[in-house]
Design an enzyme around this catalytic site. Structure first.
Site, mmCIF file in Angstrom:
data_model
loop_
_atom_site.group_PDB
_atom_site.id
_atom_site.type_symbol
_atom_site.label_atom_id
_atom_site.label_comp_id
_atom_site.label_asym_id
_atom_site.label_seq_id
_atom_site.Cartn_x
_atom_site.Cartn_y
_atom_site.Cartn_z
ATOM 1 N N LYS A 1 6.425 -1.825 2.397
ATOM 2 C CA LYS A 1 5.204 -1.192 2.915
ATOM 3 C C LYS A 1 4.027 -2.125 2.625
ATOM 4 C CE LYS A 1 3.082 3.425 3.101
ATOM 5 N NZ LYS A 1 3.143 3.697 4.530
ATOM 6 N N TYR B 1 0.838 -1.206 0.000
ATOM 7 C CA TYR B 1 0.000 0.000 0.000
ATOM 8 C C TYR B 1 0.864 1.244 0.000
ATOM 9 C CZ TYR B 1 0.748 1.230 4.940
ATOM 10 O OH TYR B 1 1.303 1.628 6.123
ATOM 11 N N GLU C 1 11.792 3.281 14.521
ATOM 12 C CA GLU C 1 10.912 4.287 13.913
ATOM 13 C C GLU C 1 9.613 4.322 14.696
ATOM 14 O OE1 GLU C 1 9.641 3.218 9.916
ATOM 15 O OE2 GLU C 1 9.698 1.086 10.402
ATOM 16 N N LEU D 1 10.966 1.376 7.564
ATOM 17 C CA LEU D 1 10.437 1.759 6.260
ATOM 18 C C LEU D 1 11.175 3.012 5.799
ATOM 19 C CD1 LEU D 1 8.176 1.204 4.132
ATOM 20 C CD2 LEU D 1 6.951 3.084 5.205
ATOM 21 N N ARG E 1 8.529 3.518 -4.406
ATOM 22 C CA ARG E 1 8.471 2.637 -3.225
ATOM 23 C C ARG E 1 7.403 1.554 -3.408
ATOM 24 N NH1 ARG E 1 7.499 5.420 2.467
ATOM 25 N NH2 ARG E 1 5.436 5.717 1.567
ATOM 26 N N HIS F 1 -1.069 -21.288 1.313
ATOM 27 C CA HIS F 1 -0.006 -20.346 1.664
ATOM 28 C C HIS F 1 0.826 -19.990 0.439
ATOM 29 C CE1 HIS F 1 -1.219 -21.015 5.731
ATOM 30 N NE2 HIS F 1 -0.238 -20.270 6.216
HETATM 31 C C1 LIG Z 1 6.190 2.240 9.711
HETATM 32 C C2 LIG Z 1 6.248 3.541 8.983
HETATM 33 N N1 LIG Z 1 7.403 4.219 8.954
HETATM 34 C C3 LIG Z 1 7.512 5.409 8.339
HETATM 35 C C4 LIG Z 1 6.418 5.988 7.699
HETATM 36 C C5 LIG Z 1 6.574 7.334 7.030
HETATM 37 O O1 LIG Z 1 6.622 7.184 5.642
HETATM 38 P P1 LIG Z 1 6.208 8.374 4.665
HETATM 39 O O2 LIG Z 1 7.038 9.552 5.042
HETATM 40 O O3 LIG Z 1 6.531 7.847 3.318
HETATM 41 O O4 LIG Z 1 4.749 8.616 4.876
HETATM 42 C C6 LIG Z 1 5.198 5.306 7.690
HETATM 43 C C7 LIG Z 1 4.048 5.892 7.000
HETATM 44 O O5 LIG Z 1 2.973 5.367 7.014
HETATM 45 C C8 LIG Z 1 5.110 4.054 8.332
HETATM 46 O O6 LIG Z 1 3.960 3.373 8.353
#
Ligand SMILES: Cc1ncc(COP(=O)(O)O)c(C=O)c1O
Length: 283
Positions: free
Chosen positions: A149, A31, A181, A205, A50, A104
Site C-alpha cells: 500500500k 500509507y 480489483e 492489495l 499491513r 534514486h
Molecule cells: C487498490 C486498493 N485495493 C483495495 C482496497 C481496500 O482495502 P481496505 O479494505 O483495507 O480499505 C484499497 C483501499 O484503499 C485500495 O486502494
C-alpha cells in the site's frame, strides 16, 4: 484542524514537509486509511500489520509510530483536539522514507522517516449502498507489487478519474482478461451461486475489508473461492460488490452501463454487508 507530523501536533495549515521528501519526489512511502466509529479504531491490528508489511516491502525501518500503541495514542490525541470522538472519522497515516538530497538509491546513512497522521470527519455512503454503485472496467496498468500500500498511486488516480468522467463511482481494473480489483477497493462476484474474489497475489492489495468479508462468508457457509474472475464472466455475474474501508461492502448495480443481475443489491451481498459490519463493530 490538527495533524501529527514528525513528532508534533500542528495546525493543518501550518504543517509542511521538505521539498526533498522522498514521498514527494518518488512516491517512496506507505500509507493506511483507518475508520473510526465513536472513538473506536476499526480493525486497527489488521491495518497496523499491513502498514508494517508495506514498510518491510519498501525496506523502510518501521518508526515507533507504526506500532499499534503509539498509533492509538496519536489518533486519540487528534480526535480529542478536533472534537471527532463522536460519530465517524477517517484516519490517514503516511510514512515516507524521509528527506534527503535527490538520488534514486536510498540515502546513506538512513534518514528519519517522515510520519504524518491526520483525522477527518466521515459520512459513510449509505445512499449509494442502497442503490448500488456504478463501475467501469479499465486496464490495470499498475506495477508488479500491488500488494504493497504505497503512496505511488498514479495508475489508480487515472483510473478513478476515468470512472468519474464516465459518471461512475469506481474503476474495476482488468489485467490480461482477469479482473483484479477496484482503483480503491477489492471486488467480489457471485457466479453460479459461488462467491469469488481474486486470490492474494502481488496483483492486488490485500484489503482489510476483503479479509473480513472472506472470514464472514466462511462463517455464514457461503461457498467461496479465492480465484480469478474473468472480464468475460462479469456480464453473467448474479451479484458483484466492492469492499473497502470507506465503502464496507458496496453492491455494484451497473458495469459499463449494463445492470448486474436484477440491477438491485443482491441477497448474498446484503447478508455479507450485515455480517461484515457486525464483525467490524459497526452494527
Ligand atoms: C487498490 C486498493 N485495493 C483495495 C482496497 C481496500 O482495502 P481496505 O479494505 O483495507 O480499505 C484499497 C483501499 O484503499 C485500495 O486502494
Amino acid at each position: 484542524m490538527h495533524v501529527y507530523l514528525d513528532g508534533a501536533y500542528r495546525e493543518r495549515a501550518l504543517a509542511s514537509v521538505s521539498v526533498d521528501d522522498r514521498g514527494f519526489l518518488f512516491g517512496d512511502g506507505a500509507y493506511e486509511v483507518i475508520r473510526v466509529v465513536n472513538g473506536r479504531l476499526v480493525a486497527l491490528d489488521r491495518h497496523a500489520r499491513r502498514l508494517r508489511r508495506t514498510l518491510d516491502g519498501l525496506s523502510i525501518a518501521p518508526p515507533a509510530e507504526a506500532g499499534t500503541d503509539a498509533l492509538t495514542a496519536i489518533i486519540a490525541e487528534l480526535l480529542a483536539r478536533d472534537a471527532l470522538r463522536d460519530g465517524e472519522a477517517l484516519i490517514y497515516v503516511q510514512i515516507t522514507r524521509g528527506a534527503a538530497p535527490r538520488t534514486h538509491q536510498f540515502p546513506i546513512p538512513d534518514v528519519r522517516p517522515t510520519v504524518y497522521v491526520a483525522a477527518a470527519a466521515f459520512t459513510p455512503p449509505r445512499a449509494l449502498r442502497e442503490r448500488g454503485a456504478s463501475v467501469i472496467t479499465h486496464p490495470d496498468i499498475r506495477w508488479g507489487r500491488c500488494d504493497l500500500k504505497t503512496v505511488n498511486l498514479l495508475p489508480n488516480t487515472l483510473a478513478k478519474q476515468r470512472a468519474v468522467e464516465a459518471g461512475a463511482d469506481e474503476a474495476v481494473l482488468v489485467r490480461e482478461g482477469v479482473v483484479t480489483e477496484g482503483s480503491t477497493s477489492n471486488i467480489f462476484a457471485v457466479i453460479d451461486g459461488e462467491l469469488r474474489t481474486h486470490p492474494l497475489t502481488t496483483h492486488i492489495l490485500g484489503g482489510v475489508t476483503r479479509e473480513v468479508t472472506v472470514e464472514a462468508a466462511a462463517a455464514l457457509g457461503v461457498p467461496t473461492r479465492e480465484a480469478p474472475v474473468l472480464l468475460e464472466e462479469l456480464p453473467h455475474a448474479e451479484e458483484l460488490f466492492l469492499t473497502s474501508t470507506t465503502n464496507d461492502v458496496m453492491p455494484i448495480a451497473r458495469v459499463d452501463g449494463q445492470p448486474v443481475g436484477t440491477g438491485r443489491p443482491g441477497p448474498v451481498t446484503l447478508r455479507l454487508h450485515h455480517a461484515v459490519a457486525e464483525r467490524l463493530g459497526m452494527e
